[in-house]
Write an enzyme that holds these catalytic residues in place. Structure first.
Site, PDB file in Angstrom:
ATOM      1  N   ASP A 318       0.867  -1.169   0.000  1.00  0.00           N
ATOM      2  CA  ASP A 318       0.000   0.000   0.000  1.00  0.00           C
ATOM      3  C   ASP A 318       0.916   1.235   0.000  1.00  0.00           C
ATOM      4  OD1 ASP A 318      -2.084   1.752   0.015  1.00  0.00           O
ATOM      5  OD2 ASP A 318      -3.087   0.929   1.777  1.00  0.00           O
TER       6      ASP A 318
HETATM    7  C1  BGC Z   1      -4.881   3.526   0.088  1.00  0.00           C
HETATM    8  C2  BGC Z   1      -5.017   2.506  -1.008  1.00  0.00           C
HETATM    9  C3  BGC Z   1      -4.888   3.173  -2.346  1.00  0.00           C
HETATM   10  C4  BGC Z   1      -3.569   3.900  -2.406  1.00  0.00           C
HETATM   11  C5  BGC Z   1      -3.331   4.623  -3.698  1.00  0.00           C
HETATM   12  C6  BGC Z   1      -3.624   4.359  -0.069  1.00  0.00           C
HETATM   13  O1  BGC Z   1      -3.636   5.428   0.808  1.00  0.00           O
HETATM   14  O2  BGC Z   1      -4.871   2.884   1.331  1.00  0.00           O
HETATM   15  O3  BGC Z   1      -6.254   1.867  -0.913  1.00  0.00           O
HETATM   16  O4  BGC Z   1      -5.008   2.245  -3.376  1.00  0.00           O
HETATM   17  O5  BGC Z   1      -3.527   4.863  -1.362  1.00  0.00           O
HETATM   18  O6  BGC Z   1      -4.157   5.712  -3.815  1.00  0.00           O
END
Ligand code: BGC
Length: 802
Positions: A318
């Site tokens: 993530d």
């Molecule tokens: C989120 C993810 C997301 C990623 C990219 C993160 O802060 O937890 O779910 O895909 O950002 O935007």
């Protein structure tokens, strides 16, 4: 004078010091996060040989023949092996991290604005850059591009929770197909979704991105979504793996959970998705599990995901997740997103000092290359930038109305045609399409309930409308929707309207029926709270009381529409209105979809995928869940945070103990026989159904269940049949019952019947045995309970396993 000068100089000194400190920190911050893409090519000359755009494969070596990897007639494994041989170690390490947030921040000129991550290009070998974009409710890219005289809007599909409430896997595949097509046609290679975390507690701010409190529904709906998206040749990233069930301190929280709860509840949905849909990628989560970041856990990412379940794709982190880049790659987290300079340096250093071997790097790189070869970018697909948004809007409307759940209906719905409808509550006019954060979508429009009713031939009551307009004019500032990064992390709802008695009297006098909308919004970076969120606010209570009293006195009906992304308290007020429709957040066509149900064009068939409890404290998880909804600190996410010593760690913030074990949602409520407001699986229809003639038989390790469903009412409709399994005589600690299969009928005309046949592999009755560290199947008698909610079982049969 002297004194004045001294003070001025001192102040100046402090100012210079502040500027210097901010400057140094700022530089460090920016160079480590946002700009690593530019750094890539500026710093590493070997990588710079060809431009990014140049990814054609025509005889790159100029020797008159294509290399094995260049020839797309060769199988992908062969091409990957060939190109791997040709890559330098620097190129390989470079591929392990994305190119930073440059595209998302609009810093890059050649990228697609709004793309949050990439797999970097290897220009020397003609390997293209691959684009990753959010998210679960539709593609999230920037709709407006500087200097370009057109827009790039995407469809806001219904939130995941609504889609799950359809209990219709074919329909979810259709939605996924449309979403994937948008990605394909906008040049995006991987959608960062769906989300498959469990609704452990109703207050998780991101529950709207997830499907259910139950792992079977999560897995089956998730797999349907993955299959739909990936049918387009576009990948998915099923997230957030795993046990990421709160937003409070989300980057550092340690989930302390038993192996059994992990296997049976938190991992199970992912397991089903991997086995049924083999997604291109999985996204590891931010949190730790039992002390180790999931992104650094070999146990989770390699032993369970790959060795146990046979996952073939790649794992990405993530965004800014994990702590130690080398440990991440070694554990099986192949790709670091969005990728920072710091991680790149750490990997180079790790290779040089031997803490990570070339073999481990090759393993991760091969998985990344496999994705690159599968991508449409690699096939040179000429994306149109013109997805059929009209067709996708139609799918949105259809799926939204199928996932809305009719909670109550006392001879009120469907409404007669052409009524004058008094719309009460601010969100009737400012309908909420979906939650905030990365799960938000930049859609061209959102159909409000007002517009939806008008489109369906109703008249909107002018007095109620004017009340809203005056209120809006008087609160101009509070009605301004936050933009950009602020929009991401601050769930927006305009302030509620205060109705006076006189006003309500005017409204009732000039209308036929009232529709009161209660709206809620939440999202990434914060959890929900009791006050004004789980509970109705004081203004909402007054609004509901006043509306129901005044309308009922006049012999008129009141319908409540819940435009929410997560469970709210209903037990205390549900007796007041005549009908309650749980509309969820239905995407950009939400208002039309609600109107389709209110006027009877669509007969509701959605069912709850979670329990609506009487009290929030009734949830077993409530004893261990953060309750003050502290919003996330962005700086914590980018910079990292120091580990606190064990004795200073704060419960539910630094660590969360899943004391309830497997007793999540109905597993707890049904075992403890607690009263609930609305049970898991519940949902009404404009017709009635009878479920009968249930049979169960065992053949080749599969239990075949059949049930006959008959429409015994007067409208055509669909019913969802749910199979729960119980083992009353058991030597282990077991939930009273667990959902093991479900199926939805086709549209049944009055009196029509349909025989549904459902399969339960016997293995799915196993429990996770912590003594043997494996699944165990208890022999003996199992009760197969077939019904239409966890609290309404039509018939039970038995099956005995030797
Ligand atoms: C989120 C993810 C997301 C990623 C990219 C993160 O802060 O937890 O779910 O895909 O950002 O935007």
């Amino acid at each position: 004078m002297k004194k004045f000068l001294r003070i001025t100089l001192k102040a100046l000194g402090i100012l210079v010091a502040i500027v210097l400190i901010v400057g140094v920190i700022g530089y460090f911050y920016v160079s480590n996060t946002f700009l690593s893409f530019e750094d890539d090519y500026a710093e590493n000359k070997d990588l710079k040989e060809l431009t990014l755009a140049d990814n054609t494969f025509i005889d790159r070596n100029g020797n008159g023949a294509l290399d094995v990897y260049e020839d797309d007639r060769n199988p992908i494994e062969m091409r990957v092996a060939d190109v791997l041989k040709q890559m330098t170690i620097d190129e390989k390490i470079h591929l392990l991290k994305g190119s930073g947030l440059a595209s998302a921040m609009g810093i890059r000129e050649d990228g697609i604005p709004g793309v949050v991550g990439t797999v970097v290009a290897t220009p020397r070998l003609g390997l293209p850059e691959v684009n990753l974009s959010d998210g679960p409710a539709g593609l999230r890219i920037e709709p407006i591009r500087e200097g370009i005289d057109r827009t790039f809007y995407c469809t806001a599909f219904p939130i995941a929770t609504l889609l799950a409430s359809t209990w219709n896997t074919d329909l979810v595949t259709e939605v996924g197909d449309a979403m994937g097509n948008e990605a394909l046609e906008y040049g995006i290679d991987v959608i960062l979704g769906p989300g498959a975390n469990i609704h452990r507690h109703p207050f998780c701010g991101r529950n709207f991105e997830y499907y259910s409190e139950d792992p079977l529904i999560t897995g089956k709906i998730g797999a349907a979504m993955v299959n739909g998206i990936e049918a387009n040749g576009v990948g998915t990233s099923v997230k957030h793996f795993v046990a990421n069930n709160q937003e409070t301190n989300r980057n550092y929280n340690d989930t302390r959970v038993s192996d059994r709860a992990m296997r049976e509840i938190y991992l199970k949905g992912f397991e089903i998705i991997v086995k049924d849909a083999q997604p291109w990628t999985i996204m590891s989560s931010y949190n730790k599990v039992n002390g180790t970041y999931t992104s650094e856990s070999k146990d989770l990412l390699t032993d369970i995901l790959r060795d146990d379940w046979g996952f073939k794709g790649l794992v990405m982190s993530d965004w800014f997740g994990g702590n130690d880049a080398v440990a991440m790659v070694k554990a099986g987290n192949d790709l670091l997103e969005p990728g920072t300079k710091k991680q790149w340096d750490a990997l180079e250093e790790g290779y040089e000092n031997g803490s990570i071997t070339e073999e481990a790097i090759d393993t991760a790189v091969s998985r990344i290359l496999t994705l690159v070869f599968k991508s449409q970018k690699m096939q040179g697909y000429a994306y149109s930038e013109k997805p059929d948004l009209k067709a996708h809007a139609a799918i949105t409307r259809k799926s939204a109305s199928e996932g809305m759940v009719l909670l109550k209906n006392e001879a009120t719905l469907p409404l007669a045609q052409k009524l004058n409808v008094a719309l009460i509550g601010v969100t009737s006019y400012d309908f909420i399409a979906g939650g905030t954060g990365s799960g938000d979508v930049n859609e061209a429009y959102t159909v409000s309930l007002e517009e939806g009713l008008q489109n369906n031939g109703y008249t909107i009551n002018k007095v109620a409308k004017k009340t809203y307009q005056d209120h809006k004019a008087a609160n101009e500032e509070a009605f301004k929707k936050p933009e950009g990064i602020n929009a991401m992390f601050s769930p927006f709802i305009p302030p509620q309207i205060e109705y006076t008695d006189a006003l309500m009297q005017d409204i009732v006098n000039s209308s036929d029926v009232a529709v009161v909308t209660i709206g809620r919004n939440s999202g990434e970076g914060g959890d929900r709270v009791v006050k004004d969120d789980w509970l109705l606010s004081q203004l909402e209570e007054e609004m509901l009381n006043k509306t129901t009293e005044t309308f009922h006195k006049a012999g008129k009906k009141v319908v409540v529409v819940l435009n929410i992304g997560g469970v709210i308290e209903t037990a205390s007020w549900k007796s007041q209105p005549d009908a309650i429709l749980l509309a969820w957040q239905g995407g950009q066509e939400g208002g039309n979809a609600v109107a389709d149900i209110l006027d009877g064009k669509v007969n509701p068939s959605g069912k709850l995928t979670m329990t609506f409890p009487v009290n929030i404290e009734d949830h077993a998880s409530h004893a261990n869940f953060p309750l003050d909804g502290k919003p996330m600190q962005m700086t914590d996410m980018f910079w990292g945070k120091d580990e606190k010593p064990e004795d200073e760690q704060e419960k539910d913030v630094d660590f969360t103990t899943y004391e309830e074990g497997i007793y999540v949602g109905y597993r707890h409520f049904d075992t403890k026989k607690l009263d609930v407001s609305y049970p898991f699986g519940y949902g009404l229809s404009y017709t009635d159904f009878a479920v009968s003639e249930v049979t169960a038989s065992l053949e080749n390790d599969v239990i075949n269940v059949t049930a006959v469903v008959q429409n015994i009412g007067t409208n055509a409709g669909n019913e969802v049949v749910q199979v729960y399994v119980a083992k009353p005589e058991t030597a282990i600690d077991r939930a009273a019952q667990e959902l093991k299969a479900f199926a939805k009928t086709s549209l049944l005309a009055p009196e029509a019947t349909q025989t549904l046949s459902l399969q339960i592999p016997v293995n799915e009755l196993s429990y996770w045995n912590e003594n043997t560290n494996n699944w165990s199947l208890e022999p003996g008698t199992y009760r197969i309970k077939v019904g239409t909610s966890s609290r309404s079982i039509a018939q039970e049969v038995e099956i005995t396993l030797e």
